[in-house]
Design a protein around this motif. Structure first.
Motif, PDB file in Angstrom:
ATOM      1  N   ALA A 104       0.767  -3.418   4.992  1.00  0.00           N
ATOM      2  CA  ALA A 104       1.874  -2.458   4.906  1.00  0.00           C
ATOM      3  C   ALA A 104       1.795  -1.676   3.600  1.00  0.00           C
ATOM      4  CB  ALA A 104       3.203  -3.200   5.002  1.00  0.00           C
ATOM      5  N   LEU A 105       1.599  -0.379   3.719  1.00  0.00           N
ATOM      6  CA  LEU A 105       1.555   0.485   2.543  1.00  0.00           C
ATOM      7  C   LEU A 105       2.964   0.976   2.221  1.00  0.00           C
ATOM      8  CD1 LEU A 105      -1.337   1.025   4.170  1.00  0.00           C
ATOM      9  CD2 LEU A 105      -1.646   2.430   2.155  1.00  0.00           C
ATOM     10  N   ALA A 106       3.432   0.638   1.039  1.00  0.00           N
ATOM     11  CA  ALA A 106       4.767   1.051   0.577  1.00  0.00           C
ATOM     12  C   ALA A 106       4.617   1.718  -0.782  1.00  0.00           C
ATOM     13  CB  ALA A 106       5.688  -0.159   0.499  1.00  0.00           C
ATOM     14  N   CYS A 107       3.853   2.801  -0.813  1.00  0.00           N
ATOM     15  CA  CYS A 107       3.466   3.423  -2.079  1.00  0.00           C
ATOM     16  C   CYS A 107       4.196   4.715  -2.408  1.00  0.00           C
ATOM     17  CB  CYS A 107       1.959   3.697  -2.070  1.00  0.00           C
ATOM     18  SG  CYS A 107       0.973   2.206  -1.841  1.00  0.00           S
ATOM     19  N   GLN A 108       5.025   5.199  -1.518  1.00  0.00           N
ATOM     20  CA  GLN A 108       5.733   6.445  -1.790  1.00  0.00           C
ATOM     21  C   GLN A 108       7.178   6.132  -2.134  1.00  0.00           C
ATOM     22  OE1 GLN A 108       4.733   8.558   1.855  1.00  0.00           O
ATOM     23  NE2 GLN A 108       3.470   9.877   0.588  1.00  0.00           N
ATOM     24  N   ASP A 109       7.570   6.536  -3.319  1.00  0.00           N
ATOM     25  CA  ASP A 109       8.902   6.196  -3.822  1.00  0.00           C
ATOM     26  C   ASP A 109      10.017   6.640  -2.890  1.00  0.00           C
ATOM     27  OD1 ASP A 109       7.701   5.045  -6.037  1.00  0.00           O
ATOM     28  OD2 ASP A 109       7.877   6.864  -7.247  1.00  0.00           O
ATOM     29  N   PHE A 110       9.931   7.861  -2.345  1.00  0.00           N
ATOM     30  CA  PHE A 110      11.040   8.371  -1.547  1.00  0.00           C
ATOM     31  C   PHE A 110      11.130   7.724  -0.166  1.00  0.00           C
ATOM     32  CE2 PHE A 110       7.706  11.012   0.051  1.00  0.00           C
ATOM     33  CZ  PHE A 110       8.108  11.482   1.295  1.00  0.00           C
ATOM     34  N   LEU A 111      10.105   6.987   0.252  1.00  0.00           N
ATOM     35  CA  LEU A 111      10.120   6.264   1.533  1.00  0.00           C
ATOM     36  C   LEU A 111      10.113   4.751   1.346  1.00  0.00           C
ATOM     37  CD1 LEU A 111       7.538   8.498   3.441  1.00  0.00           C
ATOM     38  CD2 LEU A 111      10.002   8.363   3.855  1.00  0.00           C
ATOM     39  N   TYR A 112      10.183   4.319   0.115  1.00  0.00           N
ATOM     40  CA  TYR A 112      10.014   2.903  -0.209  1.00  0.00           C
ATOM     41  C   TYR A 112      11.026   1.998   0.501  1.00  0.00           C
ATOM     42  CZ  TYR A 112       9.498  -1.304  -3.024  1.00  0.00           C
ATOM     43  OH  TYR A 112       9.304  -2.597  -3.426  1.00  0.00           O
ATOM     44  N   GLU A 113      12.296   2.325   0.442  1.00  0.00           N
ATOM     45  CA  GLU A 113      13.324   1.472   1.053  1.00  0.00           C
ATOM     46  C   GLU A 113      13.141   1.369   2.564  1.00  0.00           C
ATOM     47  OE1 GLU A 113      15.259  -0.562  -0.591  1.00  0.00           O
ATOM     48  OE2 GLU A 113      14.413   0.267  -2.443  1.00  0.00           O
ATOM     49  N   VAL A 126      10.260  -1.018   3.163  1.00  0.00           N
ATOM     50  CA  VAL A 126      10.670  -2.407   2.961  1.00  0.00           C
ATOM     51  C   VAL A 126      11.430  -2.908   4.191  1.00  0.00           C
ATOM     52  CG1 VAL A 126      12.147  -3.945   1.586  1.00  0.00           C
ATOM     53  CG2 VAL A 126      10.596  -2.349   0.439  1.00  0.00           C
ATOM     54  N   SER A 127      12.260  -2.052   4.767  1.00  0.00           N
ATOM     55  CA  SER A 127      12.984  -2.411   5.992  1.00  0.00           C
ATOM     56  C   SER A 127      12.009  -2.703   7.133  1.00  0.00           C
ATOM     57  CB  SER A 127      13.935  -1.279   6.381  1.00  0.00           C
ATOM     58  OG  SER A 127      14.582  -1.567   7.585  1.00  0.00           O
ATOM     59  N   ASN A 128      10.960  -1.900   7.270  1.00  0.00           N
ATOM     60  CA  ASN A 128       9.938  -2.161   8.293  1.00  0.00           C
ATOM     61  C   ASN A 128       9.230  -3.489   8.044  1.00  0.00           C
ATOM     62  OD1 ASN A 128       9.288   1.292   8.242  1.00  0.00           O
ATOM     63  ND2 ASN A 128      10.062   0.234  10.045  1.00  0.00           N
ATOM     64  N   ILE A 129       8.942  -3.777   6.799  1.00  0.00           N
ATOM     65  CA  ILE A 129       8.277  -5.037   6.453  1.00  0.00           C
ATOM     66  C   ILE A 129       9.177  -6.212   6.827  1.00  0.00           C
ATOM     67  CG2 ILE A 129       7.454  -6.450   4.525  1.00  0.00           C
ATOM     68  CD1 ILE A 129       6.515  -3.766   3.216  1.00  0.00           C
ATOM     69  N   GLN A 130      10.459  -6.102   6.573  1.00  0.00           N
ATOM     70  CA  GLN A 130      11.399  -7.164   6.935  1.00  0.00           C
ATOM     71  C   GLN A 130      11.387  -7.402   8.454  1.00  0.00           C
ATOM     72  OE1 GLN A 130      14.847  -5.364   5.089  1.00  0.00           O
ATOM     73  NE2 GLN A 130      14.835  -6.876   3.430  1.00  0.00           N
ATOM     74  N   GLU A 131      11.342  -6.335   9.236  1.00  0.00           N
ATOM     75  CA  GLU A 131      11.295  -6.474  10.694  1.00  0.00           C
ATOM     76  C   GLU A 131      10.051  -7.237  11.132  1.00  0.00           C
ATOM     77  OE1 GLU A 131      12.904  -2.861  13.162  1.00  0.00           O
ATOM     78  OE2 GLU A 131      11.792  -2.091  11.415  1.00  0.00           O
ATOM     79  N   ILE A 132       8.933  -6.888  10.525  1.00  0.00           N
ATOM     80  CA  ILE A 132       7.666  -7.519  10.884  1.00  0.00           C
ATOM     81  C   ILE A 132       7.654  -8.989  10.481  1.00  0.00           C
ATOM     82  CG2 ILE A 132       5.200  -7.510  10.339  1.00  0.00           C
ATOM     83  CD1 ILE A 132       5.555  -4.411  10.070  1.00  0.00           C
ATOM     84  N   LYS A 133       8.147  -9.263   9.285  1.00  0.00           N
ATOM     85  CA  LYS A 133       8.219 -10.653   8.818  1.00  0.00           C
ATOM     86  C   LYS A 133       9.117 -11.490   9.729  1.00  0.00           C
ATOM     87  CE  LYS A 133       6.880 -12.707   5.892  1.00  0.00           C
ATOM     88  NZ  LYS A 133       5.752 -13.631   5.974  1.00  0.00           N
TER      89      LYS A 133
END
Length: 187
Positions: free
Chosen positions: A118-127, A130-137
């Protein structure tokens, strides 16, 4: 890796030149952007000192039957390159998907142990990322996050995190693609 990053750099320079010529960007913006681009080799050199960390992750995860790469915005485009490199080098089934599209079928493929990068490298899309990562986890997937230094909250929701140096969002792809290419190589 050299061809991909060189093409990106050429596209940045062409876009900056055109923007300056057309008057859509200021000279100050142009000069600062070029300065930021000139700092990339030094940042990459510092990042490459962590290559052993990526090799360790690859040794742990090399035996996955399939891998998903996700990201939003420019991170989505980089995820396609990461997936391509993994397929080309390892012959592992690898898929890249825009993280905002997960709910449209792909999330059903996330089962316990599925590797998701999961690439979470853009500040304006970061949150949102993180929400997508939580769904996957929540579905039991194993998540390897890629984030900029300082964006530490991704670690709370990932199994592993590889941090790239801080850069402006627009040039993140020059740095975020490198750990994906190195990962594919070691896998």
């Amino acid at each position: 890796t050299k061809a991909y990053t060189t093409q990106l750099m050429c596209m940045y320079m062409l876009a900056l030149y055109m923007g300056l010529e057309m008057g859509t960007i200021t000279r100050e913006f142009y000069d600062q952007f070029v300065k930021d681009l000139q700092a990339v080799p030094e940042k990459l050199e510092a990042f490459l000192k962590k290559i052993g960390e990526i090799e360790d992750v690859a040794k742990q995860l090399y035996n996955r039957e399939q891998v998903f790469f996700i990201g939003r915005g420019l991170d989505s485009a980089v995820s396609y390159e990461g997936s391509l490199k993994l397929k080309e080098i390892s012959y592992i089934k690898s898929f890249a998907i825009a993280a905002g599209e997960l709910k449209h079928g792909t999330i059903a493929l996330m089962e316990p142990g599925t590797l998701v990068i999961a690439l979470a490298c853009q500040d304006f899309l970061y949150e949102k990322m993180v929400s997508n990562i939580q769904e996957i986890k929540a579905r039991g997937a194993y998540v390897m996050g890629i984030a900029k230094e300082g964006n530490d909250s991704v670690a709370a929701h990932s199994d592993r995190v590889i941090y790239i140096p801080q850069v402006r969002d627009e040039i993140v792809p020059l740095l975020s693609v490198v750990p994906l290419q190195i990962f594919a190589y070691y896998v």
